[in-house]
Design a protein around this motif. Structure first.
Motif, mmCIF file in Angstrom:
data_model
loop_
_atom_site.group_PDB
_atom_site.id
_atom_site.type_symbol
_atom_site.label_atom_id
_atom_site.label_comp_id
_atom_site.label_asym_id
_atom_site.label_seq_id
_atom_site.Cartn_x
_atom_site.Cartn_y
_atom_site.Cartn_z
ATOM 1 N N GLU A 18 0.830 -1.205 0.000
ATOM 2 C CA GLU A 18 0.000 0.000 0.000
ATOM 3 C C GLU A 18 0.862 1.252 0.000
ATOM 4 O O GLU A 18 0.588 2.214 -0.715
ATOM 5 C CB GLU A 18 -0.949 0.013 1.198
ATOM 6 C CG GLU A 18 -1.845 1.229 1.262
ATOM 7 C CD GLU A 18 -2.788 1.320 0.078
ATOM 8 O OE1 GLU A 18 -3.029 2.447 -0.380
ATOM 9 O OE2 GLU A 18 -3.285 0.289 -0.393
ATOM 10 N N LEU A 24 -4.972 2.972 -2.290
ATOM 11 C CA LEU A 24 -6.028 2.299 -1.541
ATOM 12 C C LEU A 24 -6.342 0.947 -2.173
ATOM 13 O O LEU A 24 -7.476 0.609 -2.471
ATOM 14 C CB LEU A 24 -7.288 3.166 -1.475
ATOM 15 C CG LEU A 24 -7.163 4.475 -0.710
ATOM 16 C CD1 LEU A 24 -8.457 5.260 -0.791
ATOM 17 C CD2 LEU A 24 -6.771 4.233 0.732
ATOM 18 N N THR A 25 -5.292 0.158 -2.370
ATOM 19 C CA THR A 25 -5.427 -1.136 -3.013
ATOM 20 C C THR A 25 -5.242 -2.281 -2.032
ATOM 21 O O THR A 25 -6.064 -3.189 -1.970
ATOM 22 C CB THR A 25 -4.378 -1.272 -4.138
ATOM 23 O OG1 THR A 25 -4.503 -0.153 -5.006
ATOM 24 C CG2 THR A 25 -4.567 -2.550 -4.916
ATOM 25 N N TRP A 28 -7.006 -2.776 2.539
ATOM 26 C CA TRP A 28 -8.198 -3.501 2.953
ATOM 27 C C TRP A 28 -7.860 -4.945 3.305
ATOM 28 O O TRP A 28 -8.420 -5.510 4.238
ATOM 29 C CB TRP A 28 -9.250 -3.460 1.850
ATOM 30 C CG TRP A 28 -9.294 -2.112 1.214
ATOM 31 C CD1 TRP A 28 -8.978 -1.807 -0.073
ATOM 32 C CD2 TRP A 28 -9.606 -0.875 1.853
ATOM 33 N NE1 TRP A 28 -9.094 -0.456 -0.271
ATOM 34 C CE2 TRP A 28 -9.473 0.142 0.902
ATOM 35 C CE3 TRP A 28 -9.987 -0.516 3.140
ATOM 36 C CZ2 TRP A 28 -9.708 1.480 1.179
ATOM 37 C CZ3 TRP A 28 -10.215 0.810 3.424
ATOM 38 C CH2 TRP A 28 -10.079 1.793 2.462
ATOM 39 N N VAL A 31 -6.101 -5.190 6.679
ATOM 40 C CA VAL A 31 -7.069 -5.242 7.784
ATOM 41 C C VAL A 31 -7.551 -6.677 7.974
ATOM 42 O O VAL A 31 -7.635 -7.180 9.101
ATOM 43 C CB VAL A 31 -8.258 -4.287 7.516
ATOM 44 C CG1 VAL A 31 -9.380 -4.508 8.519
ATOM 45 C CG2 VAL A 31 -7.796 -2.842 7.536
ATOM 46 N N SER A 57 -11.727 -8.169 5.095
ATOM 47 C CA SER A 57 -11.250 -7.503 3.876
ATOM 48 C C SER A 57 -12.427 -6.961 3.078
ATOM 49 O O SER A 57 -12.411 -5.812 2.627
ATOM 50 C CB SER A 57 -10.444 -8.471 3.019
ATOM 51 O OG SER A 57 -9.276 -8.882 3.683
ATOM 52 N N ALA A 60 -14.091 -4.007 5.016
ATOM 53 C CA ALA A 60 -13.265 -2.801 4.945
ATOM 54 C C ALA A 60 -13.363 -2.175 3.554
ATOM 55 O O ALA A 60 -13.483 -0.958 3.413
ATOM 56 C CB ALA A 60 -11.811 -3.132 5.279
ATOM 57 N N LEU A 61 -13.336 -3.016 2.546
ATOM 58 C CA LEU A 61 -13.428 -2.522 1.174
ATOM 59 C C LEU A 61 -14.788 -1.882 0.923
ATOM 60 O O LEU A 61 -14.880 -0.797 0.370
ATOM 61 C CB LEU A 61 -13.190 -3.674 0.198
ATOM 62 C CG LEU A 61 -13.168 -3.326 -1.277
ATOM 63 C CD1 LEU A 61 -12.029 -2.383 -1.584
ATOM 64 C CD2 LEU A 61 -13.011 -4.591 -2.106
ATOM 65 N N VAL A 64 -15.426 1.169 4.280
ATOM 66 C CA VAL A 64 -14.475 2.245 4.553
ATOM 67 C C VAL A 64 -13.965 2.902 3.274
ATOM 68 O O VAL A 64 -13.717 4.100 3.238
ATOM 69 C CB VAL A 64 -13.289 1.730 5.407
ATOM 70 C CG1 VAL A 64 -12.315 2.841 5.706
ATOM 71 C CG2 VAL A 64 -13.807 1.123 6.693
ATOM 72 N N ARG A 65 -13.837 2.133 2.207
ATOM 73 C CA ARG A 65 -13.271 2.681 0.976
ATOM 74 C C ARG A 65 -14.050 3.888 0.446
ATOM 75 O O ARG A 65 -13.455 4.887 0.074
ATOM 76 C CB ARG A 65 -13.171 1.618 -0.116
ATOM 77 C CG ARG A 65 -12.426 2.140 -1.329
ATOM 78 C CD ARG A 65 -12.202 1.047 -2.366
ATOM 79 N NE ARG A 65 -11.227 1.429 -3.355
ATOM 80 C CZ ARG A 65 -11.477 2.224 -4.373
ATOM 81 N NH1 ARG A 65 -12.673 2.752 -4.515
ATOM 82 N NH2 ARG A 65 -10.539 2.524 -5.244
#
Length: 142
Positions: A18, A24-25, A28, A31, A57, A60-61, A64-65
């Motif tokens: 990252e 932002l790949t 996630w 996490v 994952s 979070a994706l 949060v993304r």
């Protein structure tokens, strides 16, 4: 090597990925790897660790993304070329599309120019920049 250590190594590799891409790949999945490490540390079976990894994952994706993308949104900033669109320019060399000549001065910058309506525009005329194609601006009289 314990499963929790493997998950932590995976997490560190993902965080480094990252940091290298800053897109932002991988964050996630880092996490998710942390969740897998915690599950392994608590004694969860490998299939539970993988499910926790995938679930965290995915969450979070999905959750949060969009928030992160909104706050870290790198809006398109107009380049210097894009900023001339809509500006007023002065014709410094007659614009003649048939002869393939013409120049305008836009805020001190000299640009090759063509007429939007394919009419001859004499030097000294004020024009408006409509668009850019390559290194030429297309203009119309005011």
């Amino acid at each position: 090597m314990s499963p929790s250590t493997i998950w932590l190594i995976v997490m560190v590799v993902l965080v480094l990925g990252e940091l290298a891409t800053v897109g932002l790949t991988f964050i996630w999945f880092a996490v998710g790897a942390l969740g897998g490490a915690i599950t392994a540390w608590m004694g969860g079976a490998i299939w539970v660790q993988v499910i926790v990894f995938l679930a965290l994952s995915g969450l979070a994706l999905a959750l949060v993304r969009p928030l992160a993308a909104r706050y870290l949104d790198t809006k398109n900033v107009a380049t210097n070329a894009d900023r001339v669109i809509g500006k007023t320019a002065i014709v410094i060399q007659d614009i003649d599309n048939i002869e393939g000549k013409g120049q305008v001065n836009i805020s001190g910058q000299i640009w090759s120019a063509r007429s939007q309506q394919a009419v001859v525009i004499p030097a000294g005329t004020e024009v408006k920049v409509l668009r850019i194609e390559g290194v030429k601006v297309f203009v119309e009289t005011l």
